[in-house]
Design a protein around this motif. Structure first.
Motif, PDB file in Angstrom:
ATOM      1  N   ILE A 258      95.283  23.089  21.707  1.00  0.00           N
ATOM      2  CA  ILE A 258      94.481  23.118  22.941  1.00  0.00           C
ATOM      3  C   ILE A 258      93.255  24.001  22.736  1.00  0.00           C
ATOM      4  O   ILE A 258      92.140  23.656  23.132  1.00  0.00           O
ATOM      5  CB  ILE A 258      95.347  23.629  24.112  1.00  0.00           C
ATOM      6  N   GLY A 261      90.351  22.334  20.942  1.00  0.00           N
ATOM      7  CA  GLY A 261      89.613  21.439  21.818  1.00  0.00           C
ATOM      8  C   GLY A 261      88.661  22.216  22.723  1.00  0.00           C
ATOM      9  O   GLY A 261      87.498  21.834  22.927  1.00  0.00           O
ATOM     10  N   THR A 333     102.076  24.057  30.572  1.00  0.00           N
ATOM     11  CA  THR A 333     101.182  24.183  29.435  1.00  0.00           C
ATOM     12  C   THR A 333      99.818  24.645  29.937  1.00  0.00           C
ATOM     13  O   THR A 333      99.347  24.140  30.958  1.00  0.00           O
ATOM     14  CB  THR A 333     101.017  22.803  28.771  1.00  0.00           C
ATOM     15  N   THR A 335      96.228  24.303  30.452  1.00  0.00           N
ATOM     16  CA  THR A 335      95.434  23.099  30.296  1.00  0.00           C
ATOM     17  C   THR A 335      94.102  23.436  29.648  1.00  0.00           C
ATOM     18  O   THR A 335      93.642  24.585  29.675  1.00  0.00           O
ATOM     19  CB  THR A 335      95.159  22.427  31.649  1.00  0.00           C
ATOM     20  N   HIS A 337      91.245  22.756  30.731  1.00  0.00           N
ATOM     21  CA  HIS A 337      90.267  23.251  31.702  1.00  0.00           C
ATOM     22  C   HIS A 337      90.549  24.690  32.112  1.00  0.00           C
ATOM     23  O   HIS A 337      89.629  25.465  32.327  1.00  0.00           O
ATOM     24  CB  HIS A 337      90.206  22.303  32.905  1.00  0.00           C
TER      25      HIS A 337
ATOM     26  N   ARG B 356      96.685   9.445  21.649  1.00  0.00           N
ATOM     27  CA  ARG B 356      95.271   9.644  21.300  1.00  0.00           C
ATOM     28  C   ARG B 356      94.955   8.926  20.012  1.00  0.00           C
ATOM     29  O   ARG B 356      95.730   8.943  19.052  1.00  0.00           O
ATOM     30  CB  ARG B 356      94.949  11.142  21.159  1.00  0.00           C
ATOM     31  N   ASP B 363      92.415  17.367  18.224  1.00  0.00           N
ATOM     32  CA  ASP B 363      92.822  18.732  18.546  1.00  0.00           C
ATOM     33  C   ASP B 363      94.116  18.706  19.345  1.00  0.00           C
ATOM     34  O   ASP B 363      95.193  18.774  18.800  1.00  0.00           O
ATOM     35  CB  ASP B 363      91.674  19.523  19.221  1.00  0.00           C
ATOM     36  N   SER B 364      94.029  18.544  20.639  1.00  0.00           N
ATOM     37  CA  SER B 364      95.260  18.600  21.417  1.00  0.00           C
ATOM     38  C   SER B 364      95.852  17.210  21.621  1.00  0.00           C
ATOM     39  O   SER B 364      95.158  16.297  22.058  1.00  0.00           O
ATOM     40  CB  SER B 364      94.996  19.238  22.777  1.00  0.00           C
ATOM     41  N   PRO B 365      97.131  17.043  21.333  1.00  0.00           N
ATOM     42  CA  PRO B 365      97.782  15.748  21.598  1.00  0.00           C
ATOM     43  C   PRO B 365      98.107  15.556  23.082  1.00  0.00           C
ATOM     44  O   PRO B 365      98.565  14.496  23.468  1.00  0.00           O
ATOM     45  CB  PRO B 365      99.064  15.848  20.768  1.00  0.00           C
ATOM     46  N   LEU B 366      97.874  16.595  23.866  1.00  0.00           N
ATOM     47  CA  LEU B 366      98.161  16.492  25.298  1.00  0.00           C
ATOM     48  C   LEU B 366      96.994  15.819  25.989  1.00  0.00           C
ATOM     49  O   LEU B 366      95.848  16.245  25.858  1.00  0.00           O
ATOM     50  CB  LEU B 366      98.362  17.883  25.882  1.00  0.00           C
ATOM     51  N   THR B 368      95.616  15.386  29.361  1.00  0.00           N
ATOM     52  CA  THR B 368      95.713  15.785  30.772  1.00  0.00           C
ATOM     53  C   THR B 368      94.731  15.014  31.631  1.00  0.00           C
ATOM     54  O   THR B 368      94.921  14.867  32.833  1.00  0.00           O
ATOM     55  CB  THR B 368      95.491  17.302  30.923  1.00  0.00           C
ATOM     56  N   HIS B 369      93.637  14.522  31.007  1.00  0.00           N
ATOM     57  CA  HIS B 369      92.656  13.720  31.727  1.00  0.00           C
ATOM     58  C   HIS B 369      92.387  12.442  30.951  1.00  0.00           C
ATOM     59  O   HIS B 369      91.455  12.369  30.156  1.00  0.00           O
ATOM     60  CB  HIS B 369      91.361  14.523  31.943  1.00  0.00           C
TER      61      HIS B 369
END
Lengths: 364, 489, 89
Positions: A258, A261, A333, A335, A337, B356, B363-366, B368-369
């Motif tokens: 995260i 990113g 988690t 996020t 943002h 993804r 980067d993140s496999p999550l 959220t959007h």
């Protein structure tokens, strides 16, 4: 090069067998059970031993037995199970037995929940069992690292004759990513200290007991010397665009994904943000932190626990720079943002030449 | 002059060779054991060492020392030695024996160790029929720690933690471990013996030897429980303690054979020889050479950057949809990640995954959007609809988009995908109809990559044919619908 | 080891430095030919002592003794008889 899509948990077991692991003793627990299931599938096919133990207490003591017999062996569990294993881990560290323990962390304390968390940090990194010992702790953040660090874990375990923990979380264990494996399997030779039921090994003894106070002190000092060497040689971290970083985001495992990113987005907006990702949690990569002090203005520790990694970061920096903290617990988690907003706030507070606020709106 | 011939003396009984001649691991008094005068452990050690000698297995033997007075057994036995945590000797022994099937593994345990803290380990080792030899020394008390109550402490017997005498009402009855284990199917030999007099001691020696012979023969679990005196803690002379075993202890713990299947038991078969090391990658399915043949490789990696969430009920094929997409992306040379929801969440009926696909490292496999949401039911729409990025695509499994699910600035395709699949032959292929529609959106993913991914993940030919037709139907549907896809907002 | 004069079937040796004087051998000995010594060994234990005659070589004292090396039991073996020479009954 061939990459295949695979779950992190499965990659651990396949890498372990390629690294010569021929004993798996475990007890099922979400979210680590795929490791145990993969061991049940493959161990019998490669001449190894798989056994589902009656408890984590029994599993870790079976590991003690397998390691005593000179076999590369591992187990896998999560929070509550790791708690139950602490006695055996202490015994193995005391008896200088190598083993690999995969901890796919879930939410705690108590039964907590099965969502992904990082709250096993203290019980693993600080040694949750009794006595003067450490476990070496590796923190993979991708499926490829689940494989690579498993192989490294077996080497470190043998080199230091000490338990090594792979500290991952439910996300890294459960997700699928491309991974590639070495095409050769290794077979370590029988350690000369093992008790293997042979004439050559008959004089060997495996014990963690030193009744004489001076002998126990000498033993503990010898363990310390070993850990000191590990601290000098084995600390690992990934620096991601820290070379000119003034805000350093710190996190391990899924959190570091995260953070990358966030850092990428912040950099695109002109903010000097880097990520420092500890790969070994013990030995802690202290030098990696100290190297950044001259340029970095502030460190932001992000973790899915209540300030456990934070303590080590503060110790590593020893007051040289402010350390801010962002935590989510309970299986939540942080996020993208959330972290981005925190980074922006730090930029406003700590960086003199922060971009104007309007610029951010464009990029968010 | 006498006609008597010269008499030669031969040693008939002396310290067995399986003992060290001097006990160098001891800090002091290296010529004698640490045991108290009259302690049963010394007597049992001797019968064990004698049996190891007699069976010629000193080199193969691994002795597990427990926690208790016999914690130092490795001071004395010149065999492979492993010291175990309190109660865990059967677990340790299990793994040693399974790791080294040719070894002779002896778990030597006291009653506190075996019957209290280690009750789970002994029960399960016995129940698995581990081909071990367990020597269970029962002196009805915790001796090393100074005389606390054990599960085997007799009714009325005083100890430092039952100073008024053990009562059934307060502490329960003495635990009969041998009888308990004899209810299991797997053990081949269980006998309780005593050290109460000469005859008993001779029988104990025979039982110990039998329990070892069983392991040499490759038979299953053997346990010998030995009622053993502890003069020091019992506060008796050694001779009184010996008599107490015979006169008192034996009343609670009757001697005898509780299980003997040594005549009918079959030897545990030897494990198959392991494969060659070079075969291991193939066995694990990670060998390059073991790949499915004819994988298409695309020269130019397609320009795809997809952050997708797939959600629905369990059984709708949510995870498979995501997996096919990720596999196809990997095949096309993309970076991919696939992250499922798991655990009770999964089992309680809802299911979702993050997918993804990108040219650059992910980067993140999550997700959220998401820029693509595949909502296979209404709850999924409600849960994730509002999280979508502007300009994204929402595929909804329903005739029309419920009002509350609509989101500004996203493209929406609402169709009864499950019904379409049902018309094709099976409603369960609805996921593939939706995937087909999605592939039209992410148009640059090569069809060959999708086909090979599907081929790897769906092994059943009937299902594969159905899924392929469902994919095609989905693509067709999307092409036909493109013009009319709403662009809300 | 030879002893031309002895007629006993067995012979018993007690290592006084290992014996802890528990007395189990004295209790166990069928012909009752073991006694407790009046003197103490260097660790302060009275030790078992063979009476010097009457041992049958049965080995029970060895079996009941808790100390691995404290008791050694020997048995008499008569060499192959030479023709014309009678052993005394």
């Amino acid at each position: 090069m061939h990459r295949q899509l695979m779950k992190g948990n499965e990659a651990i077991m396949k890498s372990a067998i390629l690294a010569g692991c021929r004993g798996f003793y475990g007890y099922p627990i979400t979210p680590a059970s795929e490791i145990t299931e993969a061991a049940a599938t493959y161990m019998p096919q490669v001449g190894g031993v798989f056994l589902q133990a009656e408890s984590e207490v029994a599993a870790i003591n079976m590991l003690y037995g397998a390691a005593s017999a000179g076999v590369r062996a591992m187990t896998a569990s999560s929070g509550p199970g790791i708690s139950l294993m602490q006695e055996g881990i202490s015994y193995m560290a005391g008896a200088e037995l190598p083993c690999v323990i995969a901890d796919i962390t879930r939410g705690g304390p108590g039964l907590g929940n099965i969502a992904s968390e990082q709250s096993d940090y203290h019980q693993v990194v600080k040694g949750g069992g009794h006595g003067n010992y450490h476990t070496l702790v590796l923190a993979p953040y991708s499926v490829q690292e689940m494989a690579d660090l498993t192989a490294l874990a077996f080497d470190l375990a043998d080199r230091y004759r000490n338990p090594v923990v792979l500290l991952a979380d439910g996300f890294i264990g459960q997700m699928m990513e491309p991974v590639e494996f070495p095409q050769t399997a290794t077979e370590p030779c029988l350690p000369q200290w093992a008790v293997a039921g042979t004439a050559e090994s008959r004089r060997n003894v495996i014990t963690s007991m030193y009744l004489d106070t001076d002998k126990l002190e000498a033993h503990v000092r010898q363990l310390e010397a070993k850990y000191f060497i590990a601290e000098q040689r084995e600390a690992r971290a990934e620096d991601w665009r820290t070379e000119d970083g003034e805000i350093i985001l710190v996190g391990y495992g899924i959190v570091a994904r995260i953070l990358k990113g966030v850092a990428a987005e912040a950099r695109a907006a002109g903010l000097p943000v880097g990520v420092l990702r500890p790969i070994t949690l013990y030995p802690f990569p202290t030098l990696h932190f100290q190297r950044l002090v001259s340029r970095a203005q502030v460190f932001l520790v992000v973790e899915m626990s209540n300030g456990q990694l934070l303590e080590d970061v503060r110790l590593a920096l020893n007051g040289a720079r402010p350390v801010e903290f962002l935590s989510r617990v309970g299986g939540n988690t942080p996020t993208h943002h959330e972290v981005l907003a925190a980074t922006q706030e730090l930029a406003r507070r700590h960086l003199t030449a922060a971009p104007a606020e309007e610029e951010w709106i464009v990029h968010v | 002059m006498s006609s008597e011939p010269e008499i030669t003396w031969e040693v008939a009984r002396s310290k067995p060779a399986s003992f060290y001649s001097t006990y160098e691991r001891k800090d002091e008094l290296q010529h004698a054991t640490h045991y108290c005068p009259g302690c049963g452990h010394g007597i049992i050690h001797k019968m064990l060492a004698q049996a190891i000698d007699d069976l010629g297995m000193q080199d193969r033997t691994v002795l597990i020392s427990p926690v208790g007075c016999s914690v130092f057994a490795y001071y004395y036995f010149d065999v492979g030695n492993v010291q175990a945590a309190h109660g865990r000797a059967p677990a340790v022994a299990t793994a040693i024996k399974r790791s080294r099937p040719g070894s002779i593994v002896i778990s030597y345990q006291g009653d506190g160790d075996l019957s209290a803290i280690g009750s789970a380990e002994i029960l399960h080792a016995a129940n698995r029929g581990e081909p071990l030899t367990v020597i269970f020394v029962n002196n009805a008390i915790y001796s090393m720690t100074g005389g606390q109550m054990a599960p085997t402490t007799l009714l009325g017997q005083t100890s430092t933690t039952s100073p008024h005498g053990r009562s059934a009402a307060h502490e329960g009855y003495p635990l009969h471990v041998s009888e308990l284990l004899a209810t299991l199917e797997a053990p081949v030999y269980i006998e309780r013996v005593g050290l109460g007099d000469n005859r008993q001691i001779a029988q104990a020696a025979r039982a110990v030897r039998r329990a070892l012979e069983n392991q040499v023969r490759g038979l299953g679990f053997s346990l010998v429980e030995i009622l053993s005196p502890c003069p020091t803690i019992w506060k008796m002379s050694p001779v009184e303690a010996q008599h107490w075993v015979h006169d008192v202890m034996e009343k609670t713990f009757p001697l005898g054979v509780l299980r003997d299947r040594t005549q009918t038991a079959q030897a545990v078969p030897a494990p198959d020889p392991p494969p060659t090391l070079s075969a291991v990658p193939r066995i694990l399915g990670v060998a390059d050479t073991g790949l499915p043949e004819g994988l298409p490789r695309v020269a130019d990696v397609p320009d795809v950057n997809l952050q997708m969430r797939v959600a629905g009920f369990g059984g709708q094929g949510v995870l498979l949809l995501g997996e096919v997409l990720a596999e196809a992306g990997l095949d096309a040379g993309l970076e991919v990640s696939w992250l499922p929801s798991y655990g009770p969440e999964m089992r309680s009926g809802t299911s979702n995954c993050h997918v993804r696909l990108a040219r650059e490292p992910i980067d993140s496999p999550l997700v959220t959007h998401p820029d693509v949401l595949i909502a296979m039911n209404e709850p999924s729409l409600r849960k994730f609809g509002s999280t979508m990025r502007r300009g994204g695509w929402m595929l909804y499994n329903g005739e029309t988009l419920p009002e509350e699910g609509s989101s500004k600035d996203v493209h929406v395709l609402a169709r009864p995908f499950t019904q379409i699949a049902n018309d094709l032959g099976d409603a369960r292929a609805g996921n593939m109809v939706m995937l087909g529609a999605l592939l039209e959106i992410a148009g640059s993913l090569p069809q060959t990559s999708v086909e090979s991914a599907l081929g790897r993940l769906v092994r059943n030919p009937r299902w594969l044919a159905l899924d392929e037709s469902a994919l095609a139907a989905g693509r067709r549907l999307m092409r036909e619908s493109r013009a009319e896809v709403s662009h809300a907002g | 080891m030879t002893n031309t004069a002895h007629r006993d079937a067995g012979l018993l040796r007690v290592d006084a430095s290992e014996c802890k004087g528990c007395g189990l051998c004295i209790e166990a000995c069928p012909p009752k030919v073991i006694r407790m010594d009046e003197t103490l060994n260097s660790y302060g234990y009275r030790t078992a002592r063979y009476a010097g005659t009457g041992c049958t070589g049965c080995g029970i004292c060895y079996l009941v003794c808790p100390e691995p090396g404290a008791i050694t039991v020997l048995r008499a073996t008569r060499p192959r008889q030479i023709a014309g020479v009678q052993a005394r009954p």
